[in-house]
Design a protein around this motif. Structure first.
Motif, PDB file in Angstrom:
ATOM      1  N   LYS A  15      10.435   5.356  -0.977  1.00 41.93           N
ATOM      2  CA  LYS A  15      11.225   5.569  -2.189  1.00 41.93           C
ATOM      3  C   LYS A  15      12.651   5.956  -1.801  1.00 41.93           C
ATOM      4  O   LYS A  15      12.854   6.747  -0.892  1.00 41.93           O
ATOM      5  N   GLY A  16      13.606   5.365  -2.481  1.00 42.90           N
ATOM      6  CA  GLY A  16      15.002   5.663  -2.177  1.00 42.90           C
ATOM      7  C   GLY A  16      15.641   4.665  -1.229  1.00 42.90           C
ATOM      8  O   GLY A  16      16.850   4.551  -1.164  1.00 42.90           O
ATOM      9  N   ASP A  17      14.810   3.906  -0.489  1.00 45.19           N
ATOM     10  CA  ASP A  17      15.364   2.860   0.383  1.00 45.19           C
ATOM     11  C   ASP A  17      16.035   1.781  -0.457  1.00 45.19           C
ATOM     12  O   ASP A  17      15.585   1.471  -1.547  1.00 45.19           O
ATOM     13  N   THR A  18      17.122   1.207   0.080  1.00 41.75           N
ATOM     14  CA  THR A  18      17.778   0.135  -0.668  1.00 41.75           C
ATOM     15  C   THR A  18      17.404  -1.238  -0.135  1.00 41.75           C
ATOM     16  O   THR A  18      17.537  -2.226  -0.820  1.00 41.75           O
ATOM     17  N   GLU A  19      16.938  -1.278   1.112  1.00 38.58           N
ATOM     18  CA  GLU A  19      16.499  -2.554   1.690  1.00 38.58           C
ATOM     19  C   GLU A  19      15.038  -2.787   1.315  1.00 38.58           C
ATOM     20  O   GLU A  19      14.267  -1.846   1.200  1.00 38.58           O
ATOM     21  N   TYR A  20      14.691  -4.075   1.153  1.00 41.53           N
ATOM     22  CA  TYR A  20      13.290  -4.385   0.915  1.00 41.53           C
ATOM     23  C   TYR A  20      12.534  -4.433   2.237  1.00 41.53           C
ATOM     24  O   TYR A  20      13.099  -4.774   3.274  1.00 41.53           O
ATOM     25  N   GLY A  21      11.241  -4.115   2.200  1.00 35.61           N
ATOM     26  CA  GLY A  21      10.394  -4.264   3.378  1.00 35.61           C
ATOM     27  C   GLY A  21      10.029  -5.718   3.575  1.00 35.61           C
ATOM     28  O   GLY A  21      10.346  -6.554   2.725  1.00 35.61           O
ATOM     29  N   GLN A  31      -0.523  -2.182   3.248  1.00 34.96           N
ATOM     30  CA  GLN A  31       0.795  -2.155   3.891  1.00 34.96           C
ATOM     31  C   GLN A  31       1.246  -0.734   4.199  1.00 34.96           C
ATOM     32  O   GLN A  31       1.784  -0.473   5.273  1.00 34.96           O
ATOM     33  N   VAL A  32       1.000   0.210   3.269  1.00 28.37           N
ATOM     34  CA  VAL A  32       1.376   1.606   3.526  1.00 28.37           C
ATOM     35  C   VAL A  32       0.622   2.116   4.746  1.00 28.37           C
ATOM     36  O   VAL A  32       1.185   2.757   5.637  1.00 28.37           O
ATOM     37  N   GLN A  33      -0.660   1.783   4.803  1.00 31.65           N
ATOM     38  CA  GLN A  33      -1.476   2.245   5.917  1.00 31.65           C
ATOM     39  C   GLN A  33      -0.943   1.732   7.251  1.00 31.65           C
ATOM     40  O   GLN A  33      -0.812   2.490   8.215  1.00 31.65           O
ATOM     41  N   LEU A  34      -0.592   0.434   7.310  1.00 32.91           N
ATOM     42  CA  LEU A  34      -0.059  -0.129   8.549  1.00 32.91           C
ATOM     43  C   LEU A  34       1.236   0.564   8.956  1.00 32.91           C
ATOM     44  O   LEU A  34       1.431   0.923  10.112  1.00 32.91           O
ATOM     45  N   ILE A  35       2.119   0.752   7.979  1.00 35.69           N
ATOM     46  CA  ILE A  35       3.407   1.384   8.281  1.00 35.69           C
ATOM     47  C   ILE A  35       3.192   2.807   8.789  1.00 35.69           C
ATOM     48  O   ILE A  35       3.811   3.245   9.765  1.00 35.69           O
ATOM     49  N   GLU A  36       2.276   3.511   8.137  1.00 32.57           N
ATOM     50  CA  GLU A  36       1.968   4.879   8.560  1.00 32.57           C
ATOM     51  C   GLU A  36       1.437   4.920   9.992  1.00 32.57           C
ATOM     52  O   GLU A  36       1.612   5.887  10.704  1.00 32.57           O
ATOM     53  N   GLU A  37       0.758   3.823  10.388  1.00 29.85           N
ATOM     54  CA  GLU A  37       0.237   3.756  11.755  1.00 29.85           C
ATOM     55  C   GLU A  37       1.282   3.230  12.726  1.00 29.85           C
ATOM     56  O   GLU A  37       1.002   3.008  13.901  1.00 29.85           O
ATOM     57  N   GLY A  38       2.484   2.976  12.203  1.00 28.38           N
ATOM     58  CA  GLY A  38       3.557   2.502  13.069  1.00 28.38           C
ATOM     59  C   GLY A  38       3.495   1.011  13.351  1.00 28.38           C
ATOM     60  O   GLY A  38       4.129   0.517  14.279  1.00 28.38           O
ATOM     61  N   ILE A  39       2.731   0.267  12.562  1.00 22.96           N
ATOM     62  CA  ILE A  39       2.616  -1.177  12.787  1.00 22.96           C
ATOM     63  C   ILE A  39       3.558  -1.910  11.835  1.00 22.96           C
ATOM     64  O   ILE A  39       3.675  -1.562  10.666  1.00 22.96           O
ATOM     65  N   LYS A  40       4.222  -2.937  12.370  1.00 24.22           N
ATOM     66  CA  LYS A  40       5.147  -3.716  11.544  1.00 24.22           C
ATOM     67  C   LYS A  40       4.395  -4.677  10.634  1.00 24.22           C
ATOM     68  O   LYS A  40       3.405  -5.279  11.044  1.00 24.22           O
ATOM     69  N   ILE A  41       4.871  -4.824   9.389  1.00 21.63           N
ATOM     70  CA  ILE A  41       4.237  -5.782   8.475  1.00 21.63           C
ATOM     71  C   ILE A  41       4.680  -7.191   8.856  1.00 21.63           C
ATOM     72  O   ILE A  41       5.872  -7.469   8.964  1.00 21.63           O
TER      73      ILE A  41
END
Lengths: 494, 97
Positions: free
Chosen positions: A216-222, A247-257
């Motif tokens: 939240k607050g990011d201006t770039e899209y994932g 996707q949240v889970q992957l990001i939390e684990e440090g994995i790129k989507i």
């Protein structure tokens, strides 16, 4: 990619924002295909609706169906788009067996409509505008059947060349609820405009979702994943919710989507990779030289604008203003075009608009929820509804009897006269007050202790007597008169 | 621009062509020749010239939405290398895209 969905805490999920854009394909309900004169109807025997053009034979030339252009402009006007005065068609090149030419004719750089929006209303009553990037015209591909023959795939070209419009939203959708509301609004619009039947099961309306998440607050899209083949509003919601968590889970684990194309399996509720980014097609778009450019005149656009039917939003406004209905009632009445048209006919025969709205939003809507394929007009003509309303207004039958007995009996026996059915079910209210007094006496004598309670000031027990009198009379009493007489009787006993 | 082996491989894939490795050298030479020939055109300033897409000035060629049947199913199928009388038959495809 099947990933175990571990349960991250709600707090973690709340750090993220969902970003969704939808691509909706609507099959236009024209008689013929977009570039040839063979029938575009659904359900013919395989390879019966074909022509030299839909077979992709060398030397055949496409010729544009005028109605497709009109339909696309209608949708553009209904979604507040700019209609581009100069249009062009392009070739999108890829090899697939159900695309005999080796390219799809579509509009890439100069689509017919751009920059519109669709307004949606959410459950909490708030409104949002989902912006449209574009609407363009294109042809559908044929159908491949992979599971019927051992050694080969079977191709049916009936669908090849059926006209489509693709409605592409901006990534403005922020929740599964918004995605569902947007898709149902688009479906409602195509149905009101009568340009597509909106049937998702038969594939007349198809939806792909581009889904990404960001803090939240990011201006770039994932980086986004495109989920294909969502064939119902419910499956769209399920896929969006599943992807958000994944996707949240992957990001939390440090994995790129990975920017993949995914398939949603409705049976398991899980997405899996259809094509990775490396396998992405290189479509090599270029202008279609076989179709001359299209220039749209102000007169044509104005003419289509003048002929636009009343749209749901305008209908809601009119129902509120002319019939003094609540926003809720008006929204519910217009959610389906057939139902709204039915209401329209009913109010042509009665001036009790509120009663008409209650009747449609009550028994009629619940009947249609259970029997979605039924045509209510054939079961119960609008005149009959108006007659029922006047019978209630005149105190001849009561509403409970209408909902529980008369309406179900009438839809089960279409064609039976309302008054005959009222007679047969013995629903006419006893206007003979002697008879009514008899029921009241009976009810009162059954509960002497409640009579005492009433005299001590517990007015709530009135409902109990009322219910008992209703039961004894089998609903054939006028509630207002009965209430008055019960009070009189109780006061007499004091 | 120069064509290299990678470009040839990519183009062959896009066109679904099998390129024999011993053809590659001559293909490379031919394609580069074609490109060099076309580069001659770049000597002209075309910044004020609209791209030519259509060879006629025609616009708005429409057809009315009226059904006409021009090909029978039997005629449609008869030239297909493989068919079963109802469907065209093609090599089994799994990936649907």
């Amino acid at each position: 990619m099947k990933t175990e969905q571990k349960t991250l805490s709600q707090e973690v999920f709340e750090k993220y924002e969902l970003v969704v854009g939808l691509e909706i394909h609507a099959q236009l309900s024209t008689a013929t295909k977009i570039f040839s004169s063979d029938s575009a109807a659904f359900g013919a025997a395989p390879n019966h609706h074909i022509s030299l053009v839909s077979l992709g034979l060398p030397g055949s030339l496409p010729k544009l169906n005028k109605k497709v252009v009109t339909f696309a402009i209608k949708m553009g006007l209904a979604t507040n788009c700019t209609i581009n005065r100069v249009n062009r068609f392009d070739r999108k090149n890829y090899f697939y067996a159900d695309l005999p030419k080796g390219y799809q004719i579509t509009q890439d750089e100069m689509p017919i409509c751009q920059r519109g929006y669709v307004a949606i209303t959410l459950k909490d009553g708030s409104e949002r505008k989902i912006r449209l990037n574009r609407i363009h015209m294109e042809e559908d591909a044929g159908k491949s059947i992979h599971d019927r023959d051992q050694r080969s795939s079977l191709i049916d070209l009936n669908r090849a060349g059926v006209p489509l419009i693709e409605i592409v939203s901006e990534p403005d959708i922020r929740s599964a609820e918004e995605a569902a509301a947007y898709l149902s609004e688009v479906r409602k619009l195509v149905r009101y405009l009568d340009i597509c039947d909106g049937n998702m099961e038969e594939g007349s309306l198809r939806c792909d979702a581009n889904i990404s998440v960001r803090l939240k607050g990011d201006t770039e899209y994932g980086s986004r994943c495109e989920v294909k083949n969502l064939n119902s509003i419910r499956n769209l919601q399920r896929a969006v919710n599943y992807e958000f968590k994944r996707q949240v889970q992957l990001i939390e684990e440090g994995i790129k989507i990975e920017q993949n194309t995914l398939n949603f399996d409705a049976a398991t509720g899980v997405t899996s990779v259809l094509r990775s980014k490396e396998m992405a097609y290189d479509y090599r778009y270029f202008p279609e030289p076989d179709l001359p450019p299209l220039t749209l005149s102000e007169e044509l656009i104005q003419q289509i604008k003048d002929e636009l039917p009343e749209l749901p939003e305008q209908r809601v406004k009119r129902y509120r203003e002319s019939f003094a209905l609540s926003e809720y009632d008006a929204q519910l009445l217009t959610s389906d075009k057939a139902v709204s048209d039915y209401f329209q006919e009913v109010v042509n025969h009665t001036s009790n608009y509120k009663a008409a709205a209650n009747f449609i939003n009550g028994p009629v809507q619940s009947y249609l929820n259970e029997n979605p394929a039924e045509n209510i007009k054939m079961k119960l003509p609008a005149e009959s509804v108006a007659l029922i309303i006047s019978l209630v207004d005149d105190g001849k039958i009561n509403n409970t009897a209408v909902t529980q007995q008369l309406f179900p009996a009438l839809v089960k026996n279409p064609g039976v006269d309302v008054l005959d059915m009222v007679q047969e079910l013995n629903l006419l209210i006893d206007t003979d007050s002697d008879g009514l007094l008899k029921y009241i006496d009976q009810a009162v004598s059954m509960y002497p202790d409640k009579v005492t309670e009433y005299h001590k000031g517990k007015k709530g027990v009135l409902g109990l007597f009322m219910g008992e009198v209703m039961k004894l009379s089998k609903g054939k009493i006028d509630p207002k008169t009965a209430n008055k007489l019960i009070v009189e009787k109780l006061d007499l006993l004091k | 621009m120069n064509i290299d082996n990678e470009t040839i491989a990519k183009m062959a894939h896009l066109a679904r062509l099998d390129v024999n490795p011993n053809e590659q050298a001559s293909l490379l030479k031919d394609m580069n020749n074609i490109l060099h020939f076309m580069e001659k055109l770049n000597e002209l300033d075309t910044s004020t010239v609209e791209p030519l897409i259509y060879l006629t000035d025609e616009v708005n060629v429409f057809r009315e939405d009226e059904v006409q049947t021009e090909v029978s199913p039997a005629d449609a199928l008869k030239n297909a290398p493989m068919q079963d009388g109802t469907y065209f038959q093609v090599a089994k495809v799994i990936d649907k895209g």
